[in-house]
Design a protein around this motif. Structure first.
Motif, PDB file in Angstrom:
ATOM      1  N   ALA A 162      39.105  41.211  39.546  1.00 59.37           N
ATOM      2  CA  ALA A 162      39.754  40.002  39.036  1.00 59.37           C
ATOM      3  C   ALA A 162      41.271  40.130  38.971  1.00 59.37           C
ATOM      4  O   ALA A 162      41.979  39.123  38.905  1.00 59.37           O
ATOM      5  N   LYS A 163      41.800  41.342  38.985  1.00 59.62           N
ATOM      6  CA  LYS A 163      43.239  41.554  38.873  1.00 59.62           C
ATOM      7  C   LYS A 163      43.956  41.419  40.206  1.00 59.62           C
ATOM      8  O   LYS A 163      45.187  41.339  40.240  1.00 59.62           O
ATOM      9  N   THR A 164      43.208  41.416  41.304  1.00 57.74           N
ATOM     10  CA  THR A 164      43.816  41.373  42.629  1.00 57.74           C
ATOM     11  C   THR A 164      43.422  40.095  43.368  1.00 57.74           C
ATOM     12  O   THR A 164      42.510  39.379  42.964  1.00 57.74           O
ATOM     13  N   ILE A 165      44.133  39.839  44.463  1.00 60.43           N
ATOM     14  CA  ILE A 165      43.805  38.719  45.343  1.00 60.43           C
ATOM     15  C   ILE A 165      42.893  39.237  46.447  1.00 60.43           C
ATOM     16  O   ILE A 165      43.174  40.261  47.073  1.00 60.43           O
ATOM     17  N   ALA A 166      41.815  38.516  46.705  1.00 62.34           N
ATOM     18  CA  ALA A 166      40.839  38.930  47.714  1.00 62.34           C
ATOM     19  C   ALA A 166      41.254  38.452  49.097  1.00 62.34           C
ATOM     20  O   ALA A 166      41.657  37.301  49.270  1.00 62.34           O
ATOM     21  N   ILE A 167      41.134  39.342  50.077  1.00 62.05           N
ATOM     22  CA  ILE A 167      41.437  39.002  51.460  1.00 62.05           C
ATOM     23  C   ILE A 167      40.236  39.369  52.326  1.00 62.05           C
ATOM     24  O   ILE A 167      39.536  40.348  52.056  1.00 62.05           O
ATOM     25  N   HIS A 168      39.989  38.569  53.361  1.00 66.62           N
ATOM     26  CA  HIS A 168      38.862  38.812  54.262  1.00 66.62           C
ATOM     27  C   HIS A 168      39.312  39.730  55.398  1.00 66.62           C
ATOM     28  O   HIS A 168      39.290  39.370  56.583  1.00 66.62           O
ATOM     29  N   ALA A 169      39.720  40.939  55.055  1.00 68.64           N
ATOM     30  CA  ALA A 169      40.228  41.878  56.053  1.00 68.64           C
ATOM     31  C   ALA A 169      40.237  43.278  55.441  1.00 68.64           C
ATOM     32  O   ALA A 169      40.332  43.429  54.221  1.00 68.64           O
ATOM     33  N   PRO A 170      40.166  44.310  56.292  1.00 64.19           N
ATOM     34  CA  PRO A 170      40.237  45.682  55.804  1.00 64.19           C
ATOM     35  C   PRO A 170      41.687  46.071  55.500  1.00 64.19           C
ATOM     36  O   PRO A 170      42.332  46.803  56.257  1.00 64.19           O
ATOM     37  N   LEU A 171      42.200  45.551  54.399  1.00 70.42           N
ATOM     38  CA  LEU A 171      43.610  45.732  54.051  1.00 70.42           C
ATOM     39  C   LEU A 171      43.788  45.758  52.545  1.00 70.42           C
ATOM     40  O   LEU A 171      43.152  44.978  51.818  1.00 70.42           O
ATOM     41  N   SER A 172      44.652  46.654  52.088  1.00 69.40           N
ATOM     42  CA  SER A 172      45.114  46.670  50.704  1.00 69.40           C
ATOM     43  C   SER A 172      46.640  46.618  50.730  1.00 69.40           C
ATOM     44  O   SER A 172      47.272  47.314  51.541  1.00 69.40           O
ATOM     45  N   MET A 173      47.247  45.791  49.864  1.00 66.05           N
ATOM     46  CA  MET A 173      48.700  45.719  49.780  1.00 66.05           C
ATOM     47  C   MET A 173      49.143  46.088  48.374  1.00 66.05           C
ATOM     48  O   MET A 173      48.651  45.545  47.389  1.00 66.05           O
ATOM     49  N   PHE A 174      50.084  47.022  48.314  1.00 66.25           N
ATOM     50  CA  PHE A 174      50.644  47.482  47.058  1.00 66.25           C
ATOM     51  C   PHE A 174      52.129  47.120  47.010  1.00 66.25           C
ATOM     52  O   PHE A 174      52.798  47.027  48.044  1.00 66.25           O
ATOM     53  N   ALA A 175      52.654  46.951  45.795  1.00 63.02           N
ATOM     54  CA  ALA A 175      54.097  46.790  45.595  1.00 63.02           C
ATOM     55  C   ALA A 175      54.556  47.846  44.604  1.00 63.02           C
ATOM     56  O   ALA A 175      53.802  48.246  43.706  1.00 63.02           O
ATOM     57  N   SER A 176      55.795  48.288  44.782  1.00 62.92           N
ATOM     58  CA  SER A 176      56.347  49.287  43.871  1.00 62.92           C
ATOM     59  C   SER A 176      57.834  49.064  43.688  1.00 62.92           C
ATOM     60  O   SER A 176      58.529  48.627  44.615  1.00 62.92           O
TER      61      SER A 176
END
Length: 254
Positions: A162-176
């Motif tokens: 619930a804390k992240t946005i779901a994407i229909h792809a094998p991908l994770s995006m992080f920000a720092s």
């Protein structure tokens, strides 16, 4: 450098660039009138990373999209989104506006502020399913949530919470947001990665932020790097070696 990881810088000055007056934009890969056969089709499921600045009271008029998952990471300013699904929203710093275009949508993106430019990263990803039902969502993360850590913003719908946005792809995006003399590490779940340093200091990066990735690759603002791992669970170190905070996006993808 470990033989398990290969890092290839994509320097800021090598990106496609256009100055339309109302829009100043940099293209990591071929986009619109910019074409580079070496950077034609993106990287893995990533297709577009554009770093855009839009002048006050101007923007992108209504236009169509289909199939791609399209999202904007707002750095500074305000961006108004309107679409054919009935969504109207003004997005601010720290927010990600995410649209799954699917079978087709129309939308516009407009800087409604009368004095300040809006600065954002626009990203397109090719989903692993076709003809998805169009959808829209926005989530916000504070600077504190990104400070000296990797904050997960977007994740494969198979794994997300619930804390992240779901994407229909094998991908994770992080920000720092990494402070000087701080470092973090990321263990890749997949075999590819891409990192992009945001141009927070403007167009003169001589006194801008700098990081070291791996053992010896130095990146400055606007730079990116392709990361290829020989095996899963490969670890990458990221260190701020400059004198100011650095803000970056990190993609873990196939």
């Amino acid at each position: 450098m470990s033989s398990k990881i290969q890092i290839t810088p994509r320097r800021s000055h090598e990106r496609g660039h256009a100055d339309h007056g109302w829009l100043k934009t940099f293209h990591t890969w071929s986009f619109a009138s910019y074409h580079d056969s070496h950077f034609d089709k993106g990287f893995g499921c990533l297709r577009v990373i554009n770093e855009d600045r839009v002048q006050p009271t101007t923007g992108f008029g209504t236009h169509s999209h289909s199939e791609y998952e399209i999202f904007s990471y707002i750095i500074d300013g305000e961006l108004q989104h309107q679409d054919s699904m009935g969504n109207t929203e003004i997005i601010h710093r720290g927010e990600v506006q995410f649209t799954s275009a699917g079978t087709g949508i129309q939308h516009s993106e407009y800087n409604v502020n009368k004095s300040d430019w809006v600065h954002f990263i626009q990203i397109w990803v090719k989903p692993n399913q076709s003809k998805l039902k169009p959808s829209y969502t926005t989530k916000q993360w504070s600077d504190e949530e990104k400070l000296n850590k990797l904050c997960l913003l977007i994740d494969d719908i198979k794994n997300c919470n619930a804390k992240t946005i779901a994407i229909h792809a094998p991908l994770s995006m992080f920000a720092s947001i990494l402070q000087p003399n701080n470092s973090i590490k990321h263990v890749f779940k997949r075999t590819k990665g891409y990192i992009h340093l945001i141009m927070r200091s403007g167009y003169d990066v001589r006194n801008g932020a700098k990081i070291r990735i791996g053992q010896d690759i130095i990146l400055e603002e606007g730079d990116g790097a392709f990361i290829n791992c020989e095996e899963l669970n490969t670890e990458l170190s990221i260190e701020n070696i400059g004198s100011i905070n650095v803000e970056f996006l990190l993609f873990d993808l196939e």
